[in-house]
Design a protein around this motif. Structure first.
Motif, PDB file in Angstrom:
ATOM      1  N   THR A  37       0.828  -1.207   0.000  1.00 56.24           N
ATOM      2  CA  THR A  37       0.000   0.000   0.000  1.00 56.24           C
ATOM      3  C   THR A  37       0.858   1.251   0.000  1.00 56.24           C
ATOM      4  N   GLU A  38       1.911   1.248   0.808  1.00 54.92           N
ATOM      5  CA  GLU A  38       2.817   2.400   0.850  1.00 54.92           C
ATOM      6  C   GLU A  38       3.449   2.649  -0.510  1.00 54.92           C
ATOM      7  N   GLN A  39       3.916   1.575  -1.165  1.00 55.52           N
ATOM      8  CA  GLN A  39       4.555   1.739  -2.468  1.00 55.52           C
ATOM      9  C   GLN A  39       3.564   2.235  -3.515  1.00 55.52           C
ATOM     10  N   ALA A  40       2.319   1.764  -3.430  1.00 58.67           N
ATOM     11  CA  ALA A  40       1.311   2.225  -4.380  1.00 58.67           C
ATOM     12  C   ALA A  40       1.056   3.724  -4.223  1.00 58.67           C
ATOM     13  N   VAL A  41       0.954   4.178  -2.962  1.00 55.36           N
ATOM     14  CA  VAL A  41       0.751   5.611  -2.715  1.00 55.36           C
ATOM     15  C   VAL A  41       1.933   6.421  -3.227  1.00 55.36           C
ATOM     16  N   LEU A  42       3.148   5.934  -2.970  1.00 55.32           N
ATOM     17  CA  LEU A  42       4.342   6.657  -3.414  1.00 55.32           C
ATOM     18  C   LEU A  42       4.432   6.711  -4.935  1.00 55.32           C
ATOM     19  N   LEU A  43       4.071   5.599  -5.601  1.00 53.46           N
ATOM     20  CA  LEU A  43       4.116   5.594  -7.060  1.00 53.46           C
ATOM     21  C   LEU A  43       3.107   6.574  -7.645  1.00 53.46           C
ATOM     22  N   LEU A  44       1.910   6.587  -7.091  1.00 52.60           N
ATOM     23  CA  LEU A  44       0.899   7.530  -7.565  1.00 52.60           C
ATOM     24  C   LEU A  44       1.332   8.974  -7.318  1.00 52.60           C
ATOM     25  N   SER A  45       1.913   9.221  -6.142  1.00 45.07           N
ATOM     26  CA  SER A  45       2.384  10.569  -5.830  1.00 45.07           C
ATOM     27  C   SER A  45       3.512  10.981  -6.773  1.00 45.07           C
ATOM     28  N   THR A  46       4.433  10.054  -7.043  1.00 49.13           N
ATOM     29  CA  THR A  46       5.539  10.353  -7.956  1.00 49.13           C
ATOM     30  C   THR A  46       5.020  10.691  -9.350  1.00 49.13           C
ATOM     31  N   PHE A  47       4.054   9.885  -9.831  1.00 51.99           N
ATOM     32  CA  PHE A  47       3.480  10.146 -11.157  1.00 51.99           C
ATOM     33  C   PHE A  47       2.765  11.492 -11.178  1.00 51.99           C
ATOM     34  N   LYS A  48       1.985  11.749 -10.131  1.00 53.50           N
ATOM     35  CA  LYS A  48       1.224  13.002 -10.057  1.00 53.50           C
ATOM     36  C   LYS A  48       2.141  14.207 -10.108  1.00 53.50           C
ATOM     37  N   TRP A  49       3.162  14.236  -9.240  1.00 50.92           N
ATOM     38  CA  TRP A  49       3.990  15.430  -9.142  1.00 50.92           C
ATOM     39  C   TRP A  49       5.012  15.526 -10.270  1.00 50.92           C
ATOM     40  N   SER A  50       5.415  14.413 -10.847  1.00 51.23           N
ATOM     41  CA  SER A  50       6.276  14.478 -12.025  1.00 51.23           C
ATOM     42  C   SER A  50       5.511  15.078 -13.199  1.00 51.23           C
ATOM     43  N   THR A  51       4.264  14.663 -13.345  1.00 50.51           N
ATOM     44  CA  THR A  51       3.439  15.199 -14.431  1.00 50.51           C
ATOM     45  C   THR A  51       3.174  16.685 -14.236  1.00 50.51           C
ATOM     46  N   LEU A  52       2.766  17.063 -13.014  1.00 50.57           N
ATOM     47  CA  LEU A  52       2.518  18.478 -12.742  1.00 50.57           C
ATOM     48  C   LEU A  52       3.788  19.304 -12.920  1.00 50.57           C
ATOM     49  N   GLY A  53       4.928  18.762 -12.456  1.00 53.55           N
ATOM     50  CA  GLY A  53       6.187  19.477 -12.619  1.00 53.55           C
ATOM     51  C   GLY A  53       6.546  19.680 -14.077  1.00 53.55           C
ATOM     52  N   ALA A  54       6.331  18.665 -14.901  1.00 53.13           N
ATOM     53  CA  ALA A  54       6.650  18.783 -16.324  1.00 53.13           C
ATOM     54  C   ALA A  54       5.749  19.811 -17.005  1.00 53.13           C
ATOM     55  N   VAL A  55       4.457  19.788 -16.668  1.00 49.11           N
ATOM     56  CA  VAL A  55       3.520  20.750 -17.270  1.00 49.11           C
ATOM     57  C   VAL A  55       3.887  22.173 -16.868  1.00 49.11           C
ATOM     58  N   VAL A  56       4.099  22.378 -15.572  1.00 51.34           N
ATOM     59  CA  VAL A  56       4.467  23.713 -15.091  1.00 51.34           C
ATOM     60  C   VAL A  56       5.798  24.152 -15.694  1.00 51.34           C
ATOM     61  N   GLY A  57       6.766  23.239 -15.769  1.00 51.69           N
ATOM     62  CA  GLY A  57       8.064  23.573 -16.335  1.00 51.69           C
ATOM     63  C   GLY A  57       7.983  23.974 -17.793  1.00 51.69           C
ATOM     64  N   PHE A  58       7.151  23.267 -18.562  1.00 53.53           N
ATOM     65  CA  PHE A  58       7.026  23.572 -19.991  1.00 53.53           C
ATOM     66  C   PHE A  58       6.458  24.965 -20.209  1.00 53.53           C
ATOM     67  N   PHE A  59       5.349  25.267 -19.561  1.00 56.18           N
ATOM     68  CA  PHE A  59       4.712  26.569 -19.788  1.00 56.18           C
ATOM     69  C   PHE A  59       5.516  27.705 -19.150  1.00 56.18           C
ATOM     70  N   THR A  60       6.183  27.431 -18.026  1.00 55.11           N
ATOM     71  CA  THR A  60       7.049  28.456 -17.445  1.00 55.11           C
ATOM     72  C   THR A  60       8.233  28.735 -18.362  1.00 55.11           C
ATOM     73  N   GLY A  61       8.809  27.677 -18.932  1.00 53.09           N
ATOM     74  CA  GLY A  61       9.915  27.857 -19.875  1.00 53.09           C
ATOM     75  C   GLY A  61       9.509  28.693 -21.069  1.00 53.09           C
ATOM     76  N   LEU A  62       8.303  28.456 -21.598  1.00 55.80           N
ATOM     77  CA  LEU A  62       7.811  29.264 -22.719  1.00 55.80           C
ATOM     78  C   LEU A  62       7.652  30.724 -22.303  1.00 55.80           C
ATOM     79  N   GLY A  63       7.074  30.931 -21.106  1.00 55.90           N
ATOM     80  CA  GLY A  63       6.880  32.298 -20.642  1.00 55.90           C
ATOM     81  C   GLY A  63       8.190  33.033 -20.442  1.00 55.90           C
ATOM     82  N   VAL A  64       9.165  32.378 -19.834  1.00 56.78           N
ATOM     83  CA  VAL A  64      10.473  33.012 -19.619  1.00 56.78           C
ATOM     84  C   VAL A  64      11.178  33.262 -20.950  1.00 56.78           C
TER      85      VAL A  64
END
Length: 533
Positions: A37-64
């Protein structure tokens, strides 16, 4: 079902935990289920924040990237005008009052209906600490416009403040769209700020770490490291800005006859020097702010006076100190400073020292009289030129110590030693980066509990012998906020020599909004820390 209801399962602070197994299952199955259960939560969290980080990074990079394109175009226009004999900084006595009028008219006001002038990075830091990352992101285009005007007409500011605001402007509305909780919103805005720094610095890892580390002195929020680094890498790739310092020559060509022992000692000594230079900048900005506070009811006259002072300063010492001043930075990093015909001092030492001192005054005046922008680019300038002066005085390699100062000033003035160390390793590499790290950490300690970012929170004491008020904005720290621990060797020495030890006897102070249980777990029942340092 509570943990205590199942044999072999300890109670964990009274927290209810999910278990897919029946209560009468063997304890070893419960242990295995908890692990999966712990590993499942960590994997979901990793996927969630990696995806959000990539999206934010892409649009921030374009803006900068768009922001840097506009900035370079406008600075190119300013340079072309200078080649025709017209210096745009001559209009600062008009431009600064105009910027003040626009900001006071169109920028958001506080709850009391008053306009509060804040540097771009400070504005975002305060929003993260006080509003879980909520702020009026619709005002960001206005701040970017004001920054572009400031730099076009010669104001001495930087470009990382606007980049941080671009990152926050991307992440905050995204949090609204996704209906994130306050904590997740806060993490996402921190991720956007880190992406902005990484994109504008051209250093994905150290830039991202800077965005995390600049929030607190002495404290890092580890849960946001993964999305910040993902966002930093993606933002830098999208923006494409190069690192601020080019790679150096082979260490043997740079170090010359210096032995590892020599370099270690010189790194410590230069770190002390750079820490004092950072302290000079911080105190200069504080004194200018204190002086101008007497005229707070006359903001437009203050702005006009600041413009006149900058015109006089640039006219006396040369236009190379206006705006970003990249030619002077590059000259210092390459071991030479071109003596401008307008400069009063033409020797290398005199020019380098004059350069860093003039830039300190110009930056303080610009930011305190209506100019809009960041502070890190001036830190690069001050560090590089003071490093060149330090090296020339001691007949040392100027390229080496200009790079040390370039990075050490950021560590000291912004209280970001880890980001600075990684930047040194990231862009200098090898043994050069190692000695640069030693220099940067020394400078960080020397500057004390001060910062160029007033919104940065004091999270931990820099020395066991000092007991500062914690969890308060750095802009609220004064001499009475830091006291010497009772019984410390400094206090005893002061008592023997007849010195006053008033601060050592002060009771522990806390900010009204601070939980006293969070201040410092090492403080004993009498409010003292263990003797040390």
């Amino acid at each position: 079902m509570s943990n205590s209801d199942v044999p072999g399962r300890p109670e964990v602070s009274g927290v209810e935990t999910y278990s897919p197994l029946p209560p009468d299952a063997p304890p070893e199955l419960h242990a295995a289920a908890r692990w999966y259960t712990e590993q499942a939560v960590l994997l979901l969290s990793t996927f969630k924040w990696s995806t959000l980080g990539a999206v934010v990074g892409f649009f921030t990079g374009l803006g900068v990237k768009l922001y840097l394109y506009l900035l370079n175009s406008l600075i190119g226009f300013s340079n072309h005008a200078a080649s025709l004999g017209f210096y745009t900084f001559l209009m600062l006595p008009i431009i600064l009052p105009l910027l003040t009028l626009i900001a006071r008219t169109l920028s958001p006001h506080n709850a009391d209906g008053e306009y509060v002038a804040e540097e771009g990075t400070d504005q975002v830091i305060n929003a993260i600490h006080e509003e879980s990352g909520r702020f009026q992101w619709t005002a960001i285009p206005l701040r970017l416009l004001l920054n572009l005007i400031t730099l076009t007409f010669g104001g001495s500011t930087g470009k990382e403040g606007p980049a941080a605001q671009i990152g926050a402007g991307v992440s905050s509305p995204l949090a609204d769209i996704l209906h994130l909780s306050d904590e997740d919103r806060r993490r996402l805005v921190i991720t956007g700020v880190a992406a902005g720094f990484a994109a504008v610095f051209g250093t994905p890892i150290s830039g991202a770490l800077f965005g995390v580390e600049v929030l607190y002195l002495g404290r890092i929020e580890y849960p946001v490291l993964l999305p910040c680094i993902v966002a930093g890498v993606v933002a830098q790739l999208t923006c494409g800005a190069p690192p601020p310092v080019t790679a150096m020559l082979h260490p043997a060509q740079v170090f010359g006859q210096l032995t590892p022992t020599d370099l270690t000692v010189l790194s410590l000594i230069s770190g002390l020097f750079f820490g004092l230079m950072a302290l000079l900048l911080i105190e200069t900005m504080r004194q200018v702010d204190l002086f101008l506070s007497k005229y707070i009811r006359h903001p437009y006259w203050v702005a006009a006076g600041g413009g006149v002072a900058l015109v006089a300063l640039y006219g006396l010492f040369g236009p190379q100190y206006a705006a970003l001043s990249y030619p002077v930075i590059m000259g210092a990093l390459h071991g030479h400073l071109s003596s401008d015909p307008h400069a009063l001092l033409h020797s290398l030492v005199g020019l380098a020292l004059a350069a860093c001192l003039v830039k300190i005054v110009a930056t303080a005046i610009t930011l305190k009289t209506g100019g809009v922008g960041g502070i890190v680019t001036p830190l690069f300038f001050i560090g590089a030129t003071s490093g060149a002066a330090f090296a020339t005085i001691l007949h040392l390699p100027a390229q080496l110590f200009a790079r040390f100062g370039f990075i050490a000033l950021v560590a000291a003035a912004a209280n970001t030693p880890i980001a600075a160390v990684v930047m040194g390793l990231e862009i200098l590499g090898g043994p050069i980066g190692v000695y640069c790290a030693l220099c940067a950490c020394t400078a960080y300690l020397i500057v004390g509990h001060r910062s160029v970012f007033a919104g940065q929170r004091l999270g931990y004491s820099k020395a066991a012998g000092l007991l500062p008020t914690l969890d308060v904005p750095m802009g609220h720290i004064d001499r009475g906020s830091v006291r010497v621990v009772s019984g410390h060797v400094v206090e005893r020495f002061g008592a023997r020599t007849g010195g006053k030890s008033r601060n050592a006897q002060r009771p522990l102070e806390h900010h009204p909004s601070v939980d006293s249980n969070k201040v410092n777990s090492n403080i004993d029942s009498e409010g003292n820390l263990p003797e040390g340092d």
